[in-house]
Every structure is written in structure tokens, then in C-alpha cells.
Motif scaffolding. Structure first.
Motif, mmCIF file in Angstrom:
data_model
loop_
_atom_site.group_PDB
_atom_site.id
_atom_site.type_symbol
_atom_site.label_atom_id
_atom_site.label_comp_id
_atom_site.label_asym_id
_atom_site.label_seq_id
_atom_site.Cartn_x
_atom_site.Cartn_y
_atom_site.Cartn_z
ATOM 1 N N ASP A 26 67.055 21.690 48.394
ATOM 2 C CA ASP A 26 66.560 21.161 49.780
ATOM 3 C C ASP A 26 67.161 20.105 50.457
ATOM 4 O O ASP A 26 66.985 19.319 51.254
ATOM 5 C CB ASP A 26 65.103 20.806 49.462
ATOM 6 N N GLU A 27 68.660 19.839 49.841
ATOM 7 C CA GLU A 27 69.556 18.922 50.151
ATOM 8 C C GLU A 27 70.796 19.584 50.842
ATOM 9 O O GLU A 27 71.027 20.915 50.315
ATOM 10 C CB GLU A 27 70.134 17.874 49.295
ATOM 11 N N THR A 28 71.562 19.281 51.959
ATOM 12 C CA THR A 28 72.726 19.919 52.405
ATOM 13 C C THR A 28 73.770 20.337 51.452
ATOM 14 O O THR A 28 74.116 19.384 50.284
ATOM 15 C CB THR A 28 73.579 18.579 53.221
ATOM 16 N N MET A 29 74.126 21.356 51.282
ATOM 17 C CA MET A 29 75.074 21.965 50.108
ATOM 18 C C MET A 29 76.331 21.098 50.386
ATOM 19 O O MET A 29 76.846 20.864 51.374
ATOM 20 C CB MET A 29 75.438 23.443 50.639
ATOM 21 N N ILE A 30 76.950 20.744 49.058
ATOM 22 C CA ILE A 30 78.090 20.135 49.102
ATOM 23 C C ILE A 30 79.496 20.877 49.496
ATOM 24 O O ILE A 30 79.132 22.043 49.480
ATOM 25 C CB ILE A 30 78.497 19.845 47.810
ATOM 26 N N GLY A 31 80.273 20.261 50.154
ATOM 27 C CA GLY A 31 81.374 20.840 50.751
ATOM 28 C C GLY A 31 82.449 19.910 51.366
ATOM 29 O O GLY A 31 81.925 18.862 52.004
ATOM 30 N N GLY B 18 86.457 14.541 54.669
ATOM 31 C CA GLY B 18 85.584 13.822 53.714
ATOM 32 C C GLY B 18 84.625 15.207 53.307
ATOM 33 O O GLY B 18 84.949 16.397 53.119
ATOM 34 N N MET B 19 83.470 14.519 52.817
ATOM 35 C CA MET B 19 82.691 15.502 52.153
ATOM 36 C C MET B 19 81.266 15.504 52.710
ATOM 37 O O MET B 19 80.212 15.317 52.262
ATOM 38 C CB MET B 19 82.224 15.023 50.464
ATOM 39 N N MET B 20 81.073 16.194 53.956
ATOM 40 C CA MET B 20 80.039 16.012 54.851
ATOM 41 C C MET B 20 79.239 17.511 54.354
ATOM 42 O O MET B 20 78.100 17.350 54.925
ATOM 43 C CB MET B 20 80.376 16.069 56.462
ATOM 44 N N GLY B 21 79.555 18.275 53.774
ATOM 45 C CA GLY B 21 78.914 19.389 53.469
ATOM 46 C C GLY B 21 78.656 20.408 54.402
ATOM 47 O O GLY B 21 79.291 20.323 55.433
ATOM 48 N N TRP B 22 77.785 21.371 54.222
ATOM 49 C CA TRP B 22 77.571 22.532 54.923
ATOM 50 C C TRP B 22 76.787 22.098 56.227
ATOM 51 O O TRP B 22 75.402 22.443 56.341
ATOM 52 C CB TRP B 22 77.094 23.675 54.167
ATOM 53 N N ALA B 23 77.233 21.225 57.283
ATOM 54 C CA ALA B 23 76.493 20.730 58.223
ATOM 55 C C ALA B 23 77.698 20.540 59.231
ATOM 56 O O ALA B 23 78.807 20.254 59.357
ATOM 57 C CB ALA B 23 76.024 19.433 57.912
ATOM 58 N N GLU B 24 77.006 20.677 60.548
ATOM 59 C CA GLU B 24 77.853 20.499 61.887
ATOM 60 C C GLU B 24 78.313 18.864 61.969
ATOM 61 O O GLU B 24 79.205 18.619 62.652
ATOM 62 C CB GLU B 24 77.040 20.939 62.828
ATOM 63 N N MET B 25 77.624 17.862 61.465
ATOM 64 C CA MET B 25 77.779 16.645 61.654
ATOM 65 C C MET B 25 77.548 15.655 60.314
ATOM 66 O O MET B 25 76.675 16.584 59.522
ATOM 67 C CB MET B 25 76.849 15.933 62.915
#
Length: 334
Positions: A68-73, A95-102
């Protein structure tokens, strides 16, 4: 700018192969940054095989991905708001903001990027973690020398493609292993490998022997399984193996090594490695990789999924070898 953005979280852990049901796409509010923080609009997301390992709740080199947390990436993007004096609006960063637009960062794990001669997306590939993984494995473990024969599995991928090109620049004979005639043609015709073996075409051992008439001096192993066993049967005394990935077993498949006796009889050095544990060498490696890409001497190709919602299917395709080159997800409109 919208006051909401999308992200993908790990909804459940895979039981065997990864399924789209293991992920969940969410729309969440854009956070308000505090003193020392920056807000980043991500442009590209990197998809990598290591993510599959992190999805399992097992002991490994890094902590499992939290449910339930943003996937790493890894991501590259642009600063759109800043309360950190080291970063200005408009700065391009990795950076490592993960599977997210922001994403929000305090700047400690961000690095500014110069896109004058290097495309932004390349910092997730040939001039990023995949490139550094290739550079470290080749120079520090394989220690490839002029005239030697090296073999690279997953040769058309983001890491393997760089290994072979760096080896050729050092005067080696580079032999790749890849899946399918299209990939093998790319490896030889565009990347400049001396040969590439299609493991899907059968007769792997015979074709590997023909491509390595003087045996194998070093192996960059991304896959494991039958191709690794075939390579072991061809190694010369004191061969070196950089063990980077075992993607053939990431879903729990059989990873037996039937030619293990050769590790002893040929006095082989085999070393597994995680590139994030060798940050002291990153400046040296990234400098070489950046110069080669800027000069057009290090080629790369990208497979780009169209938006964040397409990331799960692109990731599953990556694990099945459907991508050619570096697998990315575009997070901004073209």
C-alpha cells in the motif's frame, strides 16, 4: 498545475508470476512542501528487474517493498517548487520518486542533471544505474582485457547492451545471448557485438561453441538457468563471472547449476554484486559513460510505455523479455 497526481502502490504480493492485480493506481493530493524540501514533476520512470525481488517479503539485500505504498523506482524529472537553496525551479534531477507522477524530496538523494548533450531519459539507462552496473561488472569483476572473449546474457537489455559495447571499446570479442532474431540482429548490427545467440532457436550449446572458438574468459550473467550452464561449459582457466541478475528464477523457477564442478576445475572467480554498494566508483564510471554517450560512441535504445497506468503491463513484459533496450514509462504528455 493540478492539485492531484497519480501513483501506483503494491496492492498484494505475487504468488509466482507478477499480475496486474498486484498493483493499484491511486489519485492523491499534491503535498505541500516544507523548509528544505522540493517538489518534483517526474518525466520518466525506470522499470527494472530488481523490483520483482523487492515485491516478495523475504530476506534479501534490501528491505521488501511495503504494501500500500508507492512502488520503488528511479525517476528523472524537473523541480516545480523549491524551499531548498541547493535546487531551483526548472532544475532537472534524478532520484527515487517511485511509480508516481510527482514526488517530494529533502534533496539528500537527488542529483542535478546536465541535459545539454545527454537526453534526460538516458540518465535512467546508459548513464544511470544500468550503465554503472555494466561498467562496474566489466571493469572491476570481469577485468576484461584486449583479445579476451566475453559473453553477456540479456545482451539487448539496458545493462547487457552497455557491457558488450564497453568490452568492444577495450578490444574484446563480445558475444551476446538474447531471445529472438530481432534482438540478436540489434545486438550485432547496431551495438557491434561480434556474435549473438538466440537462445529460443535451440542448439544453444553448439551455437555458443561456434561463437566462442577460443573459449570464454569472462561472463556477465543477468539471467541464470540453461544459458549460464552452457557458458560455464566453455570457460577458460581463471575465468571471471560478474553475477548481476538471475531473472530466470525471479518467479520461483528452477535455478540449478549442473556444471558447477567447472567452477573448481577451471578455478573460476564468481562474484555477485549490487551497484548501490559501490558509490565510491560512480563518479569515475558515470564520467566515462557520459562522455561516450555524448560522443555517440555508446548506443542505446528505449522501450517507452505511454503513461503511468501502463506501467504494470510494461513491467510484466520486461520480466518476460518483451522490451528492447531500456524499459521506461513516460509520465508527462509527449
Amino acid at each position: 498545475m493540478s492539485d492531484h497526481f497519480q501513483r501506483i502502490v503494491l496492492a498484494s504480493r505475487p504468488q509466482g508470476e507478477v499480475s496486474p492485480l498486484n498493483f493499484r493506481l491511486e489519485t492523491v493530493p499534491v503535498p505541500t512542501i516544507t523548509e528544505g524540501q522540493v517538489l518534483i514533476r517526474n518525466h520518466f520512470l525506470s522499470l527494472d528487474p530488481y523490483m520483482r525481488v523487492r515485491m516478495d517479503d523475504v530476506k534479501n539485500y534490501a528491505a521488501p517493498q511495503t504494501l500500500d505504498e508507492t512502488m520503488i523506482g528511479g525517476t528523472v524529472g524537473e523541480i516545480v517548487a523549491s524551499k531548498n537553496p541547493q535546487f531551483q525551479i526548472g532544475d532537472k534531477v534524478i532520484g527515487m520518486m517511485g511509480w508516481a507522477e510527482m514526488g517530494v524530496s529533502d534533496g539528500s538523494l537527488l542529483r542535478k542533471l546536465d541535459t545539454t548533450h545527454i537526453p534526460l531519459s538516458a540518465y535512467l539507462g546508459a548513464v544511470g544505474i544500468p550503465g554503472m552496473t555494466a561498467w562496474f561488472g566489466l571493469t572491476q569483476i570481469m577485468q576484461a582485457k584486449e583479445g579476451e572473449t566475453i559473453v553477456v546474457s540479456a545482451a539487448s537489455g539496458a545493462v547487457g547492451s552497455v557491457v558488450g559495447q564497453l568490452a568492444k571499446l577495450r578490444g574484446c570479442r563480445a558475444v551476446g545471448i538474447a531471445g529472438g532474431a530481432e534482438k540478436c540482429a540489434y545486438v550485432v548490427d547496431e551495438l557491434g557485438f561480434d556474435a549473438c545467440i538466440d537462445y529460443k532457436a535451440g542448439n544453444l550449446a553448439e551455437r555458443l561453441a561456434a561463437a566462442t572458438p577460443n573459449g570464454i574468459d569472462a561472463i556477465f550473467e543477468n539471467v541464470g538457468g540453461t544459458s549460464f550452464d552452457a557458458c560455464l561449459s566453455r570457460v577458460n582457466p581463471f575465468a571471471r563471472i560478474a553475477l548481476c541478475g538471475m531473472i530466470a528464477g525471479y518467479d520461483g523457477g528452477d535455478m540449478a547449476i549442473h556444471n558447477a564442478r567447472i567452477l573448481l576445475s577451471m578455478r573460476v572467480t564468481l562474484r555477485g554484486f549490487i551497484i548501490s554498494e559501490h558509490l565510491d566508483l560512480w563518479p569515475q564510471g558515470l564520467k566515462e559513460l557520459g562522455v561516450l554517450v555524448a560522443q555517440g560512441k555508446l548506443k542505446f535504445r528505449e522501450s517507452i510505455a505511454s503513461n503511468l497506468a501502463a506501467a504494470p503491463d510494461a513491467f510484466i513484459g520486461l520480466l518476460k523479455g518483451k522490451n528492447l533496450g531500456k524499459q521506461l514509462v513516460r509520465l508527462i504528455p509527449e
